[in-house]
Design an enzyme around this catalytic site. Sequence first.
Site, PDB file in Angstrom:
ATOM      1  N   LYS A   4     -51.084   4.109 -26.617  1.00  0.00           N
ATOM      2  CA  LYS A   4     -51.730   4.901 -27.304  1.00  0.00           C
ATOM      3  C   LYS A   4     -51.591   6.623 -27.141  1.00  0.00           C
ATOM      4  O   LYS A   4     -51.959   7.420 -27.894  1.00  0.00           O
ATOM      5  CB  LYS A   4     -53.340   4.758 -26.697  1.00  0.00           C
ATOM      6  CG  LYS A   4     -53.970   3.529 -27.714  1.00  0.00           C
ATOM      7  CD  LYS A   4     -53.697   3.338 -29.101  1.00  0.00           C
ATOM      8  CE  LYS A   4     -54.237   2.069 -29.968  1.00  0.00           C
ATOM      9  NZ  LYS A   4     -54.192   1.809 -31.374  1.00  0.00           N
ATOM     10  N   LYS A  19     -59.194  -6.008 -40.006  1.00  0.00           N
ATOM     11  CA  LYS A  19     -57.501  -5.334 -40.281  1.00  0.00           C
ATOM     12  C   LYS A  19     -56.390  -6.271 -39.895  1.00  0.00           C
ATOM     13  O   LYS A  19     -55.434  -6.138 -40.883  1.00  0.00           O
ATOM     14  CB  LYS A  19     -57.703  -4.153 -39.462  1.00  0.00           C
ATOM     15  CG  LYS A  19     -56.421  -3.135 -39.320  1.00  0.00           C
ATOM     16  CD  LYS A  19     -56.702  -1.881 -38.852  1.00  0.00           C
ATOM     17  CE  LYS A  19     -57.075  -1.846 -37.151  1.00  0.00           C
ATOM     18  NZ  LYS A  19     -55.812  -1.807 -36.341  1.00  0.00           N
ATOM     19  N   THR A  20     -56.333  -6.865 -38.677  1.00  0.00           N
ATOM     20  CA  THR A  20     -55.317  -7.834 -38.486  1.00  0.00           C
ATOM     21  C   THR A  20     -55.250  -8.991 -39.198  1.00  0.00           C
ATOM     22  O   THR A  20     -54.302  -9.460 -39.972  1.00  0.00           O
ATOM     23  CB  THR A  20     -55.313  -8.004 -36.975  1.00  0.00           C
ATOM     24  OG1 THR A  20     -55.252  -6.738 -36.168  1.00  0.00           O
ATOM     25  CG2 THR A  20     -54.087  -8.897 -36.458  1.00  0.00           C
ATOM     26  N   HIS A  25     -53.752   5.048 -38.263  1.00  0.00           N
ATOM     27  CA  HIS A  25     -54.227   3.700 -37.343  1.00  0.00           C
ATOM     28  C   HIS A  25     -54.545   2.822 -38.577  1.00  0.00           C
ATOM     29  O   HIS A  25     -55.716   2.607 -38.870  1.00  0.00           O
ATOM     30  CB  HIS A  25     -55.347   4.324 -36.672  1.00  0.00           C
ATOM     31  CG  HIS A  25     -55.626   3.179 -35.678  1.00  0.00           C
ATOM     32  ND1 HIS A  25     -57.103   2.784 -35.102  1.00  0.00           N
ATOM     33  CD2 HIS A  25     -54.999   2.221 -34.945  1.00  0.00           C
ATOM     34  CE1 HIS A  25     -57.158   2.122 -34.191  1.00  0.00           C
ATOM     35  NE2 HIS A  25     -55.897   1.726 -33.968  1.00  0.00           N
ATOM     36  N   ARG A  66     -58.580   1.466 -22.062  1.00  0.00           N
ATOM     37  CA  ARG A  66     -58.298   2.994 -21.718  1.00  0.00           C
ATOM     38  C   ARG A  66     -59.378   3.631 -21.088  1.00  0.00           C
ATOM     39  O   ARG A  66     -60.283   3.255 -21.176  1.00  0.00           O
ATOM     40  CB  ARG A  66     -58.048   3.536 -23.211  1.00  0.00           C
ATOM     41  CG  ARG A  66     -56.623   3.135 -23.897  1.00  0.00           C
ATOM     42  CD  ARG A  66     -56.525   3.804 -25.221  1.00  0.00           C
ATOM     43  NE  ARG A  66     -57.590   3.689 -26.143  1.00  0.00           N
ATOM     44  CZ  ARG A  66     -58.826   4.679 -26.238  1.00  0.00           C
ATOM     45  NH1 ARG A  66     -58.673   5.768 -25.632  1.00  0.00           N
ATOM     46  NH2 ARG A  66     -59.697   4.195 -27.052  1.00  0.00           N
ATOM     47  N   ASP A 111     -50.926  -2.075 -36.315  1.00  0.00           N
ATOM     48  CA  ASP A 111     -51.890  -1.102 -35.825  1.00  0.00           C
ATOM     49  C   ASP A 111     -51.582   0.374 -36.131  1.00  0.00           C
ATOM     50  O   ASP A 111     -52.423   1.080 -36.257  1.00  0.00           O
ATOM     51  CB  ASP A 111     -51.722  -1.335 -34.334  1.00  0.00           C
ATOM     52  CG  ASP A 111     -52.852  -0.756 -33.536  1.00  0.00           C
ATOM     53  OD1 ASP A 111     -53.984  -0.535 -34.150  1.00  0.00           O
ATOM     54  OD2 ASP A 111     -52.884  -0.183 -32.586  1.00  0.00           O
ATOM     55  N   ARG A 124     -56.027  -9.188 -23.793  1.00  0.00           N
ATOM     56  CA  ARG A 124     -54.807  -8.817 -24.813  1.00  0.00           C
ATOM     57  C   ARG A 124     -53.458  -9.633 -24.556  1.00  0.00           C
ATOM     58  O   ARG A 124     -53.101 -10.226 -23.475  1.00  0.00           O
ATOM     59  CB  ARG A 124     -54.657  -7.439 -24.646  1.00  0.00           C
ATOM     60  CG  ARG A 124     -55.708  -6.349 -25.008  1.00  0.00           C
ATOM     61  CD  ARG A 124     -55.567  -6.218 -26.318  1.00  0.00           C
ATOM     62  NE  ARG A 124     -56.739  -5.178 -26.843  1.00  0.00           N
ATOM     63  CZ  ARG A 124     -56.617  -4.589 -28.003  1.00  0.00           C
ATOM     64  NH1 ARG A 124     -55.820  -4.722 -28.771  1.00  0.00           N
ATOM     65  NH2 ARG A 124     -57.602  -3.702 -27.920  1.00  0.00           N
ATOM     66  N   SER A 145     -62.472  -1.993 -35.093  1.00  0.00           N
ATOM     67  CA  SER A 145     -62.463  -3.318 -34.421  1.00  0.00           C
ATOM     68  C   SER A 145     -63.441  -4.220 -35.084  1.00  0.00           C
ATOM     69  O   SER A 145     -64.609  -3.928 -35.251  1.00  0.00           O
ATOM     70  CB  SER A 145     -62.603  -3.256 -32.948  1.00  0.00           C
ATOM     71  OG  SER A 145     -62.700  -4.440 -32.407  1.00  0.00           O
TER      72      SER A 145
END
Length: 525
Positions: free
Chosen positions: A195, A236-237, A214, A53, A251, A315, A232
């Site tokens: 986003k 989390k994932t 988030h 981004r 997410d 990604r 990150s």
Amino acid sequence: MINDIEKLDLKDIKEVYYNLSYDELFEHEVKNNEGKVSSNGTFMVDTGIFTGRSPKDKYFVKQDPSEKYIAWGKINQPISKELFEKLLQKAKNQLSGKNIYIQDAFCGSSDASKRSIRFVTEVAWQAHFVKNMFIRPSQSDLATFHPEFVVYNACKCVNENCKKDGLHSDVFVIFNIEENIAVIGGTWYGGEMKKGIFSMMNYWLPLEGKLSMHCSANVGKDGDTALFFGLSGTGKTTLSTDPNRALIGDDEHGWDDEGVFNFEGGCYAKCINLDPKSEPEIYAAIKRNALLENVVYDENGVVDYSDDSKTENTRVSYPIEHIANRKEDLKAGHPKNIVFLTADAFGILPPVAKLTKEQAMYYFLSGYTAKVAGTERGITEPVATFSACFGEAFLPHHPTVYARLLGEKIDKYGVNVYLVNTGWSGGEYGVGKRMSIKATRSCINAILDGSIKNCEFESFDKFNLAIPKELAGVETKLLNPINAWEDKAKYKEIKNNLAKMFVKNFQRYEDVAEGVEFAKAGPEL
């Protein structure tokens, strides 16, 4: 039939490719020469010089009534209505006289809270990206579809007058809340669309008393929902992907009066060093209909996931249907447990701590993790990172707005909240060891099955957290971190320094009365 197409105000459009199927999009991507096909049939694209981004190029139009609600600053930069209109016209000129792709989608799996979004682009893979990432309407939905928000993605045009206009660069990502329009110019990165809509949900929902988050979320066989927040590298994932629990999403989620719901209809996973042994679900999801970004591959289309020569931020986006163990309707009831994940490279925080409601609001606002810095003269030192609500870059309102909503919902639904450190123990990075996945899983399992409530707790001083004295599957000396350190004096010194970092960071929320109140739940110096 495409409803409201005349409202797009585009001239001399050639062909309109409306809500194409995956197979049709694939044909267009190949025909337009927009990328390459991998050895297993996944389409691969490069996003040009932008592989992430462009936060410094993101703006909101400053106008009534939205300007009263937005927390203006480095994250939410103002732009005039006049300049917005000029750049919107530039984008419309770029998209006029072309073949265009229109993708209609929903953001939000809750009927009470979802928004209908229209994406307009001249690039087939960008239509593919939003088809992956958002919720795909049925044919009957499309018959009555009227977009509440429109995104013009004119990635092929730039603002050559940016210096004169007083903007950061020739790239622009602008949101006009009153007109329900976003316009993108100069960047090809797909994540701007994802986003961007997340930022808008973060604006809309809190005004309705709903929390936008988030985080990842999953649900057990008994219907017990759990949320996992973390920056990150905190897990989390990985930790929300559990063979015994159905994934709601990885997410972005909302929390309304019905419960927790996914904003998205797909996943956007990092691919760097992707390994089928450690992340089999993500690896298996990379197949036809998925879309790979900025990966390195050989002449046969075989991807080398360890190669970061284009970017660290390689990604893949894929429809959530590619994950077998998922909640079909992408929603569940109110959460029973919330977990804040941190990878503390200082080795100070305990592997697990139970938080009061006030502490939950404090650590939510702090959004802490510590990353490992690069080497300087052979010394590697951890660097503290704080991101409000674990997603500061996407919050249009003052962060305390989200913290207050979290506190209200914890109270209303009797939610348990825990802090889990997936970082280091027995010393800081370079001295101690990373917490084992087995130990972290034991903490998470004890939270989810409720057995942690049977533990005897003691106080973790200075931070005043409640930590268990014993926990099945975790070495007892790890539970209170000082016991795992040989150099106790060094531990106390670094612990004091970390407490100071928390207090200093939190001062930025004390510009409002609520922030001053919430600060009382932090460490004591």
